[in-house]
Design an enzyme around this catalytic site. Structure first.
Site, PDB file in Angstrom:
ATOM      1  N   GLN A  55     -67.665 -39.504 -38.203  1.00  0.00           N
ATOM      2  CA  GLN A  55     -69.069 -39.420 -37.778  1.00  0.00           C
ATOM      3  C   GLN A  55     -69.707 -40.797 -37.659  1.00  0.00           C
ATOM      4  OE1 GLN A  55     -70.782 -36.508 -36.650  1.00  0.00           O
ATOM      5  NE2 GLN A  55     -68.586 -36.121 -36.584  1.00  0.00           N
ATOM      6  N   HIS A 108     -69.878 -42.490 -34.162  1.00  0.00           N
ATOM      7  CA  HIS A 108     -70.864 -42.170 -33.128  1.00  0.00           C
ATOM      8  C   HIS A 108     -71.819 -43.311 -32.848  1.00  0.00           C
ATOM      9  CE1 HIS A 108     -70.403 -37.997 -31.867  1.00  0.00           C
ATOM     10  NE2 HIS A 108     -70.049 -37.690 -33.099  1.00  0.00           N
ATOM     11  N   GLU A 120     -77.190 -32.769 -41.096  1.00  0.00           N
ATOM     12  CA  GLU A 120     -76.792 -32.176 -39.822  1.00  0.00           C
ATOM     13  C   GLU A 120     -75.446 -31.471 -39.980  1.00  0.00           C
ATOM     14  OE1 GLU A 120     -75.861 -33.690 -35.247  1.00  0.00           O
ATOM     15  OE2 GLU A 120     -75.777 -35.102 -36.922  1.00  0.00           O
ATOM     16  N   HIS A 121     -74.456 -32.183 -40.544  1.00  0.00           N
ATOM     17  CA  HIS A 121     -73.134 -31.619 -40.825  1.00  0.00           C
ATOM     18  C   HIS A 121     -72.888 -31.724 -42.329  1.00  0.00           C
ATOM     19  CE1 HIS A 121     -72.854 -33.703 -36.840  1.00  0.00           C
ATOM     20  NE2 HIS A 121     -72.312 -32.557 -36.468  1.00  0.00           N
ATOM     21  N   ASP A 169     -67.207 -30.389 -33.600  1.00  0.00           N
ATOM     22  CA  ASP A 169     -67.653 -31.170 -32.447  1.00  0.00           C
ATOM     23  C   ASP A 169     -67.041 -30.661 -31.148  1.00  0.00           C
ATOM     24  OD1 ASP A 169     -69.325 -32.880 -33.808  1.00  0.00           O
ATOM     25  OD2 ASP A 169     -67.817 -34.431 -34.115  1.00  0.00           O
ATOM     26  N   HIS A 216    -113.693  -6.444 -29.560  1.00  0.00           N
ATOM     27  CA  HIS A 216    -112.311  -6.004 -29.772  1.00  0.00           C
ATOM     28  C   HIS A 216    -112.287  -4.525 -30.180  1.00  0.00           C
ATOM     29  CE1 HIS A 216    -111.328 -10.213 -29.586  1.00  0.00           C
ATOM     30  NE2 HIS A 216    -110.043 -10.003 -29.875  1.00  0.00           N
TER      31      HIS A 216
END
Length: 437
Positions: free
Chosen positions: A265, A268, A334-335, A368, A427
């Site tokens: 990771q 990235h 995230e992961h 992924d 109403h």
């Protein structure tokens, strides 16, 4: 290579720990970037294709011969695919489509509340979506699958894809991105990148691209800023920041595997986050010992080394795995990988994560590409309130209310009382007049 954060004994000493802030996130100032992209978005809205050409030259150093990719270029890219790559693409598509179909569930649910009183919920696909596929540090062709497949399963009738033009490919997006669009049957593809692509989708460009209702897909900070700026004119999936992985592991974890997953990771982005949470100092030391060799052996070693050495990456030592769960739930990665002796039981207690990868044979890189799950996931702690991109991201829930005369009469007095309590007598009158003699 990874800095150490030692939480052992601190809770027992009475210190109040905020587990959401134990590991800081990388700087990601979207508000500042909004001001940088505002003139880009305004320019596209006012000048259309002329502005796209200007910004394409400025940011991508190439102006494509046609912003809309010609259909023959899509077919040529598909025909040129290496058979092994095509097989990998098709298997990833098959798995993601299978999971998406299961995510879809019932398209319509109906409840009868009383005789003649029915409320149904109908799931209606968004009319038109613009899907963004990054092409910066890496051409994320996998994002084509993660965006397009759930949109197709949801039944979205109009799908457009945008990805940055590449000088080395004559102003077209990366060939693998074009090939995947062709395989998936997406014919509307644009060689437009960055904030200008989001503006094109949100505003539309005369004679080129019709405006969309929803924009999805990851991108850099300027893509995120454009999404924030244009939200309201168009709906968005999320404001995704730098990618992140957290690994909750005990002494049973294989340090080489843990190190490899952290490295994967970090590959990235220089500001990607890699976090190991463990109750085992021995595992922590073994992972630290693995990292230098693994980083040096891989292609993007400088980028990875920067990410692992950043403030956003760390080894967090905890008293026990219960505290470790508190840390990862607070961090809301995230992961999140769970590599413990009781991985499934630990995973069942996770409340905050974009996606959870259970056991030693479920690495994040599987997700992924080929797990069948989505890889467009909430970052920056947003997993505490948001979900990853899925079929329901492309659907609108609409209630359909059908009451008979008698069913309305049964509840009419409750409506009138409620309306009076809110000082909205008209109403109530809208109901009572139906029964006036």
């Amino acid at each position: 290579m990874l800095r150490m954060i030692d939480l052992r004994g601190r809770a027992a000493s009475g210190e109040r720990l905020d587990y959401a802030t134990v590991v800081p996130r990388a700087a990601f100032d979207v508000a500042a970037a909004v001001e940088a992209v505002r003139p880009i978005c305004d320019g596209v809205a006012a000048r259309g294709a002329d502005a796209l050409a200007e910004f394409s030259q400025a940011f991508d150093q190439v102006v494509p011969p046609s912003f809309r990719v010609p259909p023959e270029a899509l077919r040529e890219a598909e025909a040129a695919l290496d058979p092994d790559i095509r097989a990998a693409f098709e298997e990833s598509i098959r798995r993601r489509r299978t999971v998406s179909a299961a995510e879809l569930g019932e398209r319509e649910v109906e409840v009868t509340l009383a005789p003649g009183a029915r409320v149904a919920q109908r799931m209606i696909p968004v009319r038109r979506v613009g899907l963004y596929v990054p092409g910066g540090l890496a051409p994320l062709s996998s994002s084509v699958i993660m965006n397009v497949v759930p949109a197709q399963v949801a039944g979205v009738p109009s799908i457009a894809v945008a990805s940055p033009p590449q000088r080395e490919f004559g102003g077209l997006p990366h060939p693998s991105i074009l090939a995947l669009c062709s395989i998936l049957g997406v014919e509307e593809v644009y060689a437009v990148g960055g904030a200008q692509a989001i503006a094109m989708f949100a505003h539309g460009v005369p004679l080129l691209c019709e405006r969309v209702d929803l924009v999805t897909g990851p991108g850099n900070i300027y893509v995120v800023a454009a999404k924030r700026l244009l939200k309201g004119r168009v709906n968005i999936d999320s404001e995704a920041g730098p990618t992140e992985i957290a690994v909750l592991a005990d002494a049973t974890a294989n340090p080489a595997h843990v190190a490899a997953d952290l490295v994967s990771q970090a590959e990235h982005d220089p500001v990607a986050a890699a976090v190991l949470v463990t109750d085992s100092p021995e595992l922590a030391d073994a992972v630290q010992a693995e990292l230098p060799e693994q980083v040096s052996a891989t292609k993007h070693s400088e980028r990875i080394r920067t990410a692992l050495g950043g403030a956003q990456s760390a080894v967090v030592l905890v008293d026990d795995l219960d505290q470790g769960l508190a840390v990862v739930n607070g961090y809301a990665a995230e992961h999140l990988e769970i590599q413990t002796a009781d991985a499934e039981q630990r995973a069942a207690r996770v409340t905050n994560a974009g996606a959870i990868f259970v056991g030693p044979w479920s690495p994040v890189s599987l997700g992924d590409y080929s797990a069948g799950s989505t890889h467009v996931l909430p970052t920056a702690g947003c997993a505490c309130h948001s979900s990853g991109l899925n079929v329901k991201s492309f659907l609108k829930a609409v209630h359909v209310v059908t009451y008979s005369h008698d069913a309305l009469a049964e509840v009419a007095r409750h409506v009138e009382v409620f309306a009076d309590a809110e000082d909205l007598p008209a109403h109530g009158a809208a109901v009572s007049r139906r029964f006036a003699r």
